[in-house]
Structure formats: structure tokens, C-alpha cells
Design a protein around this motif. Structure first.
Motif, PDB file in Angstrom:
ATOM      1  N   ASN A  28       0.812  -1.222   0.000  1.00  0.00           N
ATOM      2  CA  ASN A  28       0.000   0.000   0.000  1.00  0.00           C
ATOM      3  C   ASN A  28       0.846   1.274   0.000  1.00  0.00           C
ATOM      4  OD1 ASN A  28      -2.510  -1.343  -0.016  1.00  0.00           O
ATOM      5  ND2 ASN A  28      -2.290  -1.738   2.181  1.00  0.00           N
ATOM      6  N   GLU A  29       2.004   1.202  -0.628  1.00  0.00           N
ATOM      7  CA  GLU A  29       2.878   2.367  -0.756  1.00  0.00           C
ATOM      8  C   GLU A  29       2.594   3.143  -2.035  1.00  0.00           C
ATOM      9  OE1 GLU A  29       4.986   3.575   1.513  1.00  0.00           O
ATOM     10  OE2 GLU A  29       4.435   1.942   2.861  1.00  0.00           O
ATOM     11  N   VAL A  30       1.785   2.549  -2.908  1.00  0.00           N
ATOM     12  CA  VAL A  30       1.412   3.183  -4.171  1.00  0.00           C
ATOM     13  C   VAL A  30      -0.107   3.244  -4.223  1.00  0.00           C
ATOM     14  CG1 VAL A  30       1.535   3.030  -6.690  1.00  0.00           C
ATOM     15  CG2 VAL A  30       3.472   2.266  -5.312  1.00  0.00           C
ATOM     16  N   THR A  31      -0.620   4.437  -4.384  1.00  0.00           N
ATOM     17  CA  THR A  31      -2.069   4.624  -4.454  1.00  0.00           C
ATOM     18  C   THR A  31      -2.551   4.453  -5.899  1.00  0.00           C
ATOM     19  OG1 THR A  31      -1.918   6.996  -4.913  1.00  0.00           O
ATOM     20  CG2 THR A  31      -1.930   6.312  -2.570  1.00  0.00           C
ATOM     21  N   PRO A  32      -3.840   4.270  -6.086  1.00  0.00           N
ATOM     22  CA  PRO A  32      -4.367   4.233  -7.461  1.00  0.00           C
ATOM     23  C   PRO A  32      -4.019   5.508  -8.238  1.00  0.00           C
ATOM     24  CG  PRO A  32      -6.006   3.379  -5.943  1.00  0.00           C
ATOM     25  CD  PRO A  32      -4.876   3.937  -5.108  1.00  0.00           C
ATOM     26  N   GLU A  33      -4.000   6.640  -7.552  1.00  0.00           N
ATOM     27  CA  GLU A  33      -3.623   7.904  -8.204  1.00  0.00           C
ATOM     28  C   GLU A  33      -2.167   7.864  -8.650  1.00  0.00           C
ATOM     29  OE1 GLU A  33      -5.078   7.819  -5.072  1.00  0.00           O
ATOM     30  OE2 GLU A  33      -7.107   8.342  -5.736  1.00  0.00           O
ATOM     31  N   ASP A  34      -1.306   7.291  -7.804  1.00  0.00           N
ATOM     32  CA  ASP A  34       0.105   7.147  -8.174  1.00  0.00           C
ATOM     33  C   ASP A  34       0.239   6.289  -9.433  1.00  0.00           C
ATOM     34  OD1 ASP A  34       0.958   8.590  -5.922  1.00  0.00           O
ATOM     35  OD2 ASP A  34       1.257   6.765  -4.722  1.00  0.00           O
ATOM     36  N   LEU A  35      -0.517   5.194  -9.483  1.00  0.00           N
ATOM     37  CA  LEU A  35      -0.461   4.305 -10.644  1.00  0.00           C
ATOM     38  C   LEU A  35      -0.940   5.024 -11.905  1.00  0.00           C
ATOM     39  CD1 LEU A  35      -1.683   0.924  -9.121  1.00  0.00           C
ATOM     40  CD2 LEU A  35       0.623   1.488  -9.907  1.00  0.00           C
ATOM     41  N   GLU A  36      -1.976   5.828 -11.760  1.00  0.00           N
ATOM     42  CA  GLU A  36      -2.467   6.602 -12.906  1.00  0.00           C
ATOM     43  C   GLU A  36      -1.394   7.580 -13.389  1.00  0.00           C
ATOM     44  OE1 GLU A  36      -5.992   9.803 -13.799  1.00  0.00           O
ATOM     45  OE2 GLU A  36      -6.445   8.146 -12.431  1.00  0.00           O
ATOM     46  N   ASP A  37      -0.742   8.264 -12.441  1.00  0.00           N
ATOM     47  CA  ASP A  37       0.339   9.189 -12.796  1.00  0.00           C
ATOM     48  C   ASP A  37       1.491   8.455 -13.474  1.00  0.00           C
ATOM     49  OD1 ASP A  37      -1.104  11.295 -11.732  1.00  0.00           O
ATOM     50  OD2 ASP A  37       0.066  11.385  -9.864  1.00  0.00           O
ATOM     51  N   LEU A  38       1.845   7.279 -12.944  1.00  0.00           N
ATOM     52  CA  LEU A  38       2.916   6.480 -13.552  1.00  0.00           C
ATOM     53  C   LEU A  38       2.549   6.056 -14.968  1.00  0.00           C
ATOM     54  CD1 LEU A  38       3.977   4.254 -10.535  1.00  0.00           C
ATOM     55  CD2 LEU A  38       5.420   5.920 -11.720  1.00  0.00           C
ATOM     56  N   HIS A  39       1.300   5.677 -15.161  1.00  0.00           N
ATOM     57  CA  HIS A  39       0.853   5.284 -16.500  1.00  0.00           C
ATOM     58  C   HIS A  39       0.967   6.464 -17.464  1.00  0.00           C
ATOM     59  CE1 HIS A  39      -1.218   2.988 -19.533  1.00  0.00           C
ATOM     60  NE2 HIS A  39      -2.040   4.014 -19.735  1.00  0.00           N
ATOM     61  N   LYS A  40       0.542   7.651 -17.042  1.00  0.00           N
ATOM     62  CA  LYS A  40       0.656   8.851 -17.887  1.00  0.00           C
ATOM     63  C   LYS A  40       2.122   9.150 -18.193  1.00  0.00           C
ATOM     64  CE  LYS A  40      -3.569  11.037 -16.216  1.00  0.00           C
ATOM     65  NZ  LYS A  40      -4.104  12.086 -15.337  1.00  0.00           N
ATOM     66  N   PHE A  41       2.976   9.034 -17.172  1.00  0.00           N
ATOM     67  CA  PHE A  41       4.406   9.259 -17.340  1.00  0.00           C
ATOM     68  C   PHE A  41       4.989   8.278 -18.351  1.00  0.00           C
ATOM     69  CE2 PHE A  41       8.816   8.400 -15.979  1.00  0.00           C
ATOM     70  CZ  PHE A  41       9.342   9.670 -16.099  1.00  0.00           C
ATOM     71  N   TRP A  42       4.606   7.012 -18.225  1.00  0.00           N
ATOM     72  CA  TRP A  42       5.091   5.978 -19.125  1.00  0.00           C
ATOM     73  C   TRP A  42       4.617   6.235 -20.547  1.00  0.00           C
ATOM     74  CZ3 TRP A  42       2.530   1.422 -21.258  1.00  0.00           C
ATOM     75  CH2 TRP A  42       3.427   0.511 -21.815  1.00  0.00           C
ATOM     76  N   GLN A  43       3.340   6.579 -20.713  1.00  0.00           N
ATOM     77  CA  GLN A  43       2.797   6.871 -22.037  1.00  0.00           C
ATOM     78  C   GLN A  43       3.527   8.060 -22.667  1.00  0.00           C
ATOM     79  OE1 GLN A  43       1.064   3.931 -22.822  1.00  0.00           O
ATOM     80  NE2 GLN A  43       0.034   5.401 -24.106  1.00  0.00           N
ATOM     81  N   LYS A  44       3.756   9.093 -21.896  1.00  0.00           N
ATOM     82  CA  LYS A  44       4.453  10.291 -22.380  1.00  0.00           C
ATOM     83  C   LYS A  44       5.859   9.917 -22.864  1.00  0.00           C
ATOM     84  CE  LYS A  44       5.640  14.939 -20.847  1.00  0.00           C
ATOM     85  NZ  LYS A  44       5.641  15.866 -19.712  1.00  0.00           N
TER      86      LYS A  44
END
Length: 128
Positions: free
Chosen positions: A106-122
Motif C-alpha cells: 500500500n505504498e502506491v495509491t491508485p492515483e500514483d499508478l495513474e500518474d505512472l501510466h501517464k508518465f510511461w505513455q508520455k
């Protein structure tokens, strides 16, 4: 082969963080003042660690009216080195294992995962 960044101990990294946070060369007094607010470190300990960092060639010492210190390695290089060491030592180089562990603890929130996905896509879009 060990790089200069890998030679920085965890305690020495606290000194480097003070220096990295400044946009100009930093005096011993500034380093001591910042560290004293966070940690119970004596003057001799701080001076010894600064000398070690200069000797390890990760910190530059410049004599003016007093000594000024400048980082010779970037914080980004330090963070990358520590991250890669953790990834290799604990997860055998498996980044998915690291991310899975962070999610399961629980060190990564769903919001964190969404941000990571956007970062990865970018990142993928800029490489195309």
C-alpha cells in the motif's frame, strides 16, 4: 566498478541533500544549521563526513573567506544509483517485482499508478 555516487553512505547523503537543495556553494555553517534542525549530529561528526565526501571526490571544497562546498555529483545520479542498487540487490533486477511489492504494501495509491501510466505513455510517445 564502484562510481563516486556509490561511495556516498546514507549519513553522508544527508549532507549532500543539504548541498543539493542550495542553488549556490554552501558554507559549513549552513550545512550544520540545516542538519542540526533535523538530526542530533555534533560539529566533529559533520566536519568528518564533509572531509570524507571531499576525499571521495563527490564534494568540492573552495576556500574563500570561509570554506564553501559544491556537489560534484548530481542528486539525480545519486537517486538513480540507489534505485538500481535496490532493484538489483533485493529484486534481482526485476522492476515489476519492485512495483508489485510497493503496491502490495500500500505504498502506491491508485492515483500514483495513474500518474505512472501517464508518465510511461508520455515517455513512449517521445521515443516514437
Amino acid at each position: 566498478m564502484e562510481t563516486n555516487v556509490e561511495k556516498i553512505s546514507d549519513t553522508e547523503a544527508e549532507i549532500m541533500k543539504v548541498i543539493w537543495s542550495k542553488s549556490k556553494p554552501t558554507t559549513y555553517a549552513e550545512i550544520r544549521s540545516t542538519l542540526s534542525a533535523k538530526f542530533d549530529m555534533g560539529n566533529q561528526s559533520i566536519q568528518t563526513m564533509i572531509k570524507r565526501l571531499v576525499h571521495k571526490n563527490v564534494l568540492k571544497q573552495e576556500k574563500r573567506d570561509v570554506y564553501y562546498y559544491t556537489a560534484l555529483v548530481s542528486e539525480d545520479d545519486y537517486v538513480k544509483s540507489k534505485t538500481m542498487t535496490l532493484l538489483d540487490k533485493v529484486f534481482g533486477g526485476d522492476a515489476k517485482g519492485l512495483l508489485s511489492a510497493l503496491v502490495s504494501y500500500n505504498e502506491v495509491t491508485p492515483e500514483d499508478l495513474e500518474d505512472l501510466h501517464k508518465f510511461w505513455q508520455k515517455g513512449r510517445e517521445s521515443n516514437e
